[in-house]
Design a protein around this motif. Structure first.
Motif, PDB file in Angstrom:
ATOM      1  N   ILE A 104       7.953  16.728  37.564  1.00  0.00           N
ATOM      2  CA  ILE A 104       8.835  15.771  36.900  1.00  0.00           C
ATOM      3  C   ILE A 104       8.235  14.368  36.871  1.00  0.00           C
ATOM      4  N   VAL A 116       8.217  19.016  33.299  1.00  0.00           N
ATOM      5  CA  VAL A 116       8.901  20.190  33.848  1.00  0.00           C
ATOM      6  C   VAL A 116       8.938  20.092  35.369  1.00  0.00           C
ATOM      7  N   SER A 119      13.957  22.099  38.607  1.00  0.00           N
ATOM      8  CA  SER A 119      15.279  22.091  37.990  1.00  0.00           C
ATOM      9  C   SER A 119      15.339  20.967  36.966  1.00  0.00           C
ATOM     10  N   ASP A 120      16.344  21.026  36.091  1.00  0.00           N
ATOM     11  CA  ASP A 120      16.553  19.922  35.164  1.00  0.00           C
ATOM     12  C   ASP A 120      16.736  18.639  35.959  1.00  0.00           C
ATOM     13  N   ASP A 121      16.165  17.530  35.443  1.00  0.00           N
ATOM     14  CA  ASP A 121      16.253  16.260  36.145  1.00  0.00           C
ATOM     15  C   ASP A 121      16.618  15.169  35.145  1.00  0.00           C
ATOM     16  N   GLU A 122      17.833  14.658  35.271  1.00  0.00           N
ATOM     17  CA  GLU A 122      18.346  13.685  34.314  1.00  0.00           C
ATOM     18  C   GLU A 122      17.545  12.387  34.342  1.00  0.00           C
ATOM     19  N   ALA A 126      13.248  15.719  32.667  1.00  0.00           N
ATOM     20  CA  ALA A 126      12.511  16.964  32.893  1.00  0.00           C
ATOM     21  C   ALA A 126      13.438  18.167  32.749  1.00  0.00           C
ATOM     22  N   ARG A 127      12.846  19.279  32.341  1.00  0.00           N
ATOM     23  CA  ARG A 127      13.601  20.528  32.273  1.00  0.00           C
ATOM     24  C   ARG A 127      13.123  21.462  33.384  1.00  0.00           C
ATOM     25  N   GLY A 128      14.028  22.297  33.845  1.00  0.00           N
ATOM     26  CA  GLY A 128      13.693  23.246  34.886  1.00  0.00           C
ATOM     27  C   GLY A 128      12.891  24.411  34.344  1.00  0.00           C
ATOM     28  N   ARG A 177      17.616  25.579  42.133  1.00  0.00           N
ATOM     29  CA  ARG A 177      17.459  26.894  41.528  1.00  0.00           C
ATOM     30  C   ARG A 177      18.313  27.938  42.250  1.00  0.00           C
TER      31      ARG A 177
END
Length: 362
Positions: A104, A116, A119-122, A126-128, A177
């Motif tokens: 990320i 990436v 996990s998704d990170d606002e 970033a996407r998981g 996750r």
């Protein structure tokens, strides 16, 4: 400090001085080794370091963490890596590539897509990663190690520290996750263990393997990292554990564990045949000796190695050696093998480089 250090796999270090993996921004945009980075690294090998480690070299194009970063994700990197490995080993230094993925922390503007992570990170956009993509990450770390082996390097170090992708997996806060790579500490460390297993299985028997960990910060829990360190050393698949302490003499940041040094939580562990090294404000000859006296097997020098390419030789001549006082003139850094890009990067380190106006006045 001047005695050789053997490992379970791979060549011995001729002394206890290792060059820490240092960001330097000097290679080409595609990750191909530049003449500037070649000079910086080989000068440290000539200066007497028992191990010369590259900067963090990214194993996937999308894992790049900074401009001018050395790459190890493609066949286009092999010629430069081969040249570098040969030159380092010619000086009697153990040649090592540090394997890295920024996760990320990969800047979107640099990699041309969303970063990436586990996990998704606002905060970073970033996407998981999917489970299949995590499996591909393990494969790409392993393939990068094989590429380093083909280039002639003695070994690799897995970068599991500093909140880059493997460290992100270790963090309960960043790793949310629900598959086998998330949840329990065992699951969150699974990706690292699978990379270790992959490298051990697919690289030659005498290929050296290290692991760098952060003990705290980055939403990590000290007891979890201590447990992971104990486990990987007990398993004996790695040759050395590289603890990035930030300050070798500091106490833990968490008040619950204060009253003793952070280092002591790791030196007290049963390490079997695994060697233990550390980095963190190791500057003077007395700092170097203090690390060994407190239980370390060897030390990783960062700032001290930037200031003096021949630090091991200077220490051999004077065990009470003190590095040049900071801030230093830019001319000193250029004489020590830093390019203009690297010198420019060092200006971002507060108090390290003299201000231009002061240098002009002198």
């Amino acid at each position: 400090m001047l005695a050789p250090l053997t490992f379970a796999h791979g060549p011995a270090m001729k002394n206890r001085f290792a060059l820490a993996p240092l960001t330097n921004l000097q290679s080409h945009p595609d990750g191909v080794l530049s003449d500037e980075e070649f000079r910086w690294l080989t000068l440290r090998a000539k200066g007497g370091f028992g191990m010369t480690m590259t900067c963090a070299a990214h194993v996937q194009r999308q894992g790049q963490g900074f401009p001018g970063q050395l790459g190890v994700f493609g066949e286009e990197h092999l010629p430069g890596m081969t040249r570098l490995a040969q030159a380092i080993k010619a000086e009697g230094s153990v040649a090592v590539v540090q394997l890295h993925h920024a996760g990320i922390r990969s800047p979107k503007a640099l990699i041309g897509q969303a970063p990436v992570g586990p996990s998704d990170d606002e905060a970073t956009g970033a996407r998981g990663l999917s489970t299949a993509e995590v499996e591909q990450l393990v494969e790409d770390f392993t393939a990068a190690a094989q590429r380093a082996e083909r280039a002639g390097f003695d070994g690799v170090e897995i970068h599991g520290a500093h909140s880059y992708i493997l460290c992100q997996f270790l963090s309960e806060g960043l790793n949310r996750r629900t598959d086998r790579y998330g949840g329990s500490p065992e699951n969150r460390s699974r990706v690292i263990k699978e990379i270790i297993a992959g490298i051990r299985e697919r690289c030659r028997a005498d290929f050296s393997l290290g692991l760098r960990l952060s003990p705290e910060r980055f939403e990590l829990k000290l007891p979890e990292i201590v447990a992971l360190a104990a486990e990987v050393m007990a398993e004996g698949r790695i040759d050395y554990l590289d603890m990035s302490l930030w300050d070798y003499a500091k106490e833990p940041a968490d008040e619950e564990f204060q009253g003793r040094t952070l280092m002591s939580y790791f030196t007290e562990l049963d390490r079997g045949k695994v060697r233990l090294g550390c980095a963190g404000k190791i500057m003077s000859g007395s700092d170097v000796r203090a690390c060994l006296e407190r239980g370390m097997d060897f030390v990783f020098l960062g700032r001290a190695a930037i200031l003096h390419h021949d630090y091991p030789k200077l220490y051999a001549a004077d065990p009470d050696f003190e590095p040049i006082a900071r801030p230093v003139p830019e001319a000193h850094l250029r004489a020590e093998g830093l390019s203009e890009k690297f010198v420019g990067y060092m200006r971002s380190w507060k108090g390290f480089v003299e201000e231009p106006e002061k240098q002009a006045a002198e």
